[in-house]
Design a protein around this motif. Structure first.
Motif, PDB file in Angstrom:
ATOM      1  N   PRO A 154     -66.857  41.364   4.355  1.00 44.23           N
ATOM      2  CA  PRO A 154     -67.161  39.958   4.140  1.00 44.23           C
ATOM      3  C   PRO A 154     -66.033  39.059   4.633  1.00 44.23           C
ATOM      4  O   PRO A 154     -64.965  39.541   4.993  1.00 44.23           O
ATOM      5  CB  PRO A 154     -67.334  39.843   2.627  1.00 44.23           C
ATOM      6  CG  PRO A 154     -66.685  41.053   2.044  1.00 44.23           C
ATOM      7  CD  PRO A 154     -66.667  42.099   3.104  1.00 44.23           C
ATOM      8  N   ALA A 155     -66.288  37.764   4.615  1.00 45.38           N
ATOM      9  CA  ALA A 155     -65.345  36.783   5.166  1.00 45.38           C
ATOM     10  C   ALA A 155     -63.952  36.936   4.572  1.00 45.38           C
ATOM     11  O   ALA A 155     -63.787  37.349   3.420  1.00 45.38           O
ATOM     12  CB  ALA A 155     -65.858  35.378   4.906  1.00 45.38           C
ATOM     13  N   TYR A 156     -62.927  36.575   5.376  1.00 46.25           N
ATOM     14  CA  TYR A 156     -61.532  36.668   4.948  1.00 46.25           C
ATOM     15  C   TYR A 156     -61.292  35.875   3.672  1.00 46.25           C
ATOM     16  O   TYR A 156     -61.807  34.774   3.496  1.00 46.25           O
ATOM     17  CB  TYR A 156     -60.600  36.142   6.049  1.00 46.25           C
ATOM     18  CG  TYR A 156     -59.158  36.144   5.609  1.00 46.25           C
ATOM     19  CD1 TYR A 156     -58.404  37.309   5.677  1.00 46.25           C
ATOM     20  CD2 TYR A 156     -58.572  35.008   5.066  1.00 46.25           C
ATOM     21  CE1 TYR A 156     -57.093  37.329   5.245  1.00 46.25           C
ATOM     22  CE2 TYR A 156     -57.250  35.020   4.630  1.00 46.25           C
ATOM     23  CZ  TYR A 156     -56.528  36.186   4.716  1.00 46.25           C
ATOM     24  OH  TYR A 156     -55.235  36.206   4.270  1.00 46.25           O
ATOM     25  N   SER A 157     -60.470  36.455   2.799  1.00 48.35           N
ATOM     26  CA  SER A 157     -60.036  35.783   1.573  1.00 48.35           C
ATOM     27  C   SER A 157     -58.585  36.164   1.309  1.00 48.35           C
ATOM     28  O   SER A 157     -58.233  37.344   1.373  1.00 48.35           O
ATOM     29  CB  SER A 157     -60.914  36.233   0.399  1.00 48.35           C
ATOM     30  OG  SER A 157     -60.335  35.855  -0.829  1.00 48.35           O
ATOM     31  N   HIS A 158     -57.755  35.178   1.010  1.00 47.07           N
ATOM     32  CA  HIS A 158     -56.356  35.465   0.663  1.00 47.07           C
ATOM     33  C   HIS A 158     -56.283  36.425  -0.523  1.00 47.07           C
ATOM     34  O   HIS A 158     -55.396  37.276  -0.584  1.00 47.07           O
ATOM     35  CB  HIS A 158     -55.589  34.184   0.312  1.00 47.07           C
ATOM     36  CG  HIS A 158     -55.280  33.324   1.493  1.00 47.07           C
ATOM     37  ND1 HIS A 158     -54.550  33.749   2.575  1.00 47.07           N
ATOM     38  CD2 HIS A 158     -55.602  32.034   1.757  1.00 47.07           C
ATOM     39  CE1 HIS A 158     -54.435  32.773   3.452  1.00 47.07           C
ATOM     40  NE2 HIS A 158     -55.065  31.720   2.980  1.00 47.07           N
ATOM     41  N   ASP A 159     -57.193  36.294  -1.465  1.00 44.61           N
ATOM     42  CA  ASP A 159     -57.187  37.145  -2.657  1.00 44.61           C
ATOM     43  C   ASP A 159     -57.475  38.617  -2.340  1.00 44.61           C
ATOM     44  O   ASP A 159     -57.136  39.499  -3.117  1.00 44.61           O
ATOM     45  CB  ASP A 159     -58.208  36.649  -3.685  1.00 44.61           C
ATOM     46  CG  ASP A 159     -57.831  35.305  -4.267  1.00 44.61           C
ATOM     47  OD1 ASP A 159     -56.627  34.948  -4.253  1.00 44.61           O
ATOM     48  OD2 ASP A 159     -58.742  34.593  -4.733  1.00 44.61           O
ATOM     49  N   ASP A 160     -58.095  38.885  -1.195  1.00 52.01           N
ATOM     50  CA  ASP A 160     -58.448  40.252  -0.783  1.00 52.01           C
ATOM     51  C   ASP A 160     -57.311  40.909   0.014  1.00 52.01           C
ATOM     52  O   ASP A 160     -57.357  42.091   0.299  1.00 52.01           O
ATOM     53  CB  ASP A 160     -59.735  40.233   0.037  1.00 52.01           C
ATOM     54  CG  ASP A 160     -60.232  41.608   0.401  1.00 52.01           C
ATOM     55  OD1 ASP A 160     -60.212  42.509  -0.462  1.00 52.01           O
ATOM     56  OD2 ASP A 160     -60.676  41.800   1.561  1.00 52.01           O
ATOM     57  N   THR A 161     -56.311  40.135   0.414  1.00 53.60           N
ATOM     58  CA  THR A 161     -55.240  40.626   1.287  1.00 53.60           C
ATOM     59  C   THR A 161     -53.997  40.980   0.476  1.00 53.60           C
ATOM     60  O   THR A 161     -53.543  40.199  -0.338  1.00 53.60           O
ATOM     61  CB  THR A 161     -54.886  39.558   2.338  1.00 53.60           C
ATOM     62  OG1 THR A 161     -56.064  39.264   3.094  1.00 53.60           O
ATOM     63  CG2 THR A 161     -53.796  40.054   3.278  1.00 53.60           C
ATOM     64  N   GLU A 162     -53.467  42.172   0.739  1.00 50.81           N
ATOM     65  CA  GLU A 162     -52.230  42.625   0.093  1.00 50.81           C
ATOM     66  C   GLU A 162     -51.170  42.820   1.154  1.00 50.81           C
ATOM     67  O   GLU A 162     -51.337  43.630   2.079  1.00 50.81           O
ATOM     68  CB  GLU A 162     -52.474  43.937  -0.645  1.00 50.81           C
ATOM     69  CG  GLU A 162     -51.237  44.472  -1.340  1.00 50.81           C
ATOM     70  CD  GLU A 162     -51.486  45.795  -2.064  1.00 50.81           C
ATOM     71  OE1 GLU A 162     -50.484  46.430  -2.418  1.00 50.81           O
ATOM     72  OE2 GLU A 162     -52.648  46.185  -2.256  1.00 50.81           O
ATOM     73  N   LEU A 163     -50.052  42.076   1.050  1.00 48.89           N
ATOM     74  CA  LEU A 163     -48.915  42.276   1.951  1.00 48.89           C
ATOM     75  C   LEU A 163     -48.125  43.490   1.463  1.00 48.89           C
ATOM     76  O   LEU A 163     -47.849  43.605   0.275  1.00 48.89           O
ATOM     77  CB  LEU A 163     -48.028  41.040   1.974  1.00 48.89           C
ATOM     78  CG  LEU A 163     -48.681  39.777   2.488  1.00 48.89           C
ATOM     79  CD1 LEU A 163     -47.697  38.610   2.429  1.00 48.89           C
ATOM     80  CD2 LEU A 163     -49.210  39.942   3.903  1.00 48.89           C
ATOM     81  N   LEU A 164     -47.778  44.387   2.386  1.00 50.46           N
ATOM     82  CA  LEU A 164     -47.150  45.649   2.014  1.00 50.46           C
ATOM     83  C   LEU A 164     -45.645  45.667   2.240  1.00 50.46           C
ATOM     84  O   LEU A 164     -44.978  46.568   1.778  1.00 50.46           O
ATOM     85  CB  LEU A 164     -47.805  46.802   2.762  1.00 50.46           C
ATOM     86  CG  LEU A 164     -49.326  46.933   2.506  1.00 50.46           C
ATOM     87  CD1 LEU A 164     -49.917  47.991   3.403  1.00 50.46           C
ATOM     88  CD2 LEU A 164     -49.599  47.244   1.039  1.00 50.46           C
ATOM     89  N   ASP A 165     -45.094  44.729   2.995  1.00 47.11           N
ATOM     90  CA  ASP A 165     -43.644  44.636   3.158  1.00 47.11           C
ATOM     91  C   ASP A 165     -43.217  43.251   3.503  1.00 47.11           C
ATOM     92  O   ASP A 165     -43.939  42.371   3.618  1.00 47.11           O
ATOM     93  CB  ASP A 165     -43.092  45.625   4.179  1.00 47.11           C
ATOM     94  CG  ASP A 165     -43.752  45.590   5.534  1.00 47.11           C
ATOM     95  OD1 ASP A 165     -44.024  44.509   6.079  1.00 47.11           O
ATOM     96  OD2 ASP A 165     -43.972  46.678   6.072  1.00 47.11           O
TER      97      ASP A 165
END
Length: 74
Positions: free
Chosen positions: A63-74
């Protein structure tokens, strides 16, 4: 670009210009104009420009991009 992942969205990167290096899970490989990369949900990834010109990417998410769905790993 930092290592990151999307928990629920599948992403497709289509390289429209330039050259780069793609990290997808445990693989790292060269990409160039006209390449398309499918990024399954939950897969760590990043991309970096390795060429002399601008790296241009068309990114589609479902589904469409969401900041809440994104996890920064470093």
């Amino acid at each position: 670009m930092s290592n990151h992942l999307s928990h629920t969205s599948e992403e497709i990167y289509h390289i429209t210009a330039g050259e780069g290096r793609m990290m997808l899970g445990v693989e790292t490989f060269a990409v160039k104009a006209e390449d398309t990369i499918c990024i399954p949900p939950g897969t760590p990834h990043n991309i970096a420009n390795t060429g002399r010109t601008e790296l241009k990417i068309l990114c589609c998410c479902a589904p469409a991009y969401s900041h809440d769905d994104t996890e920064l790993l470093d």
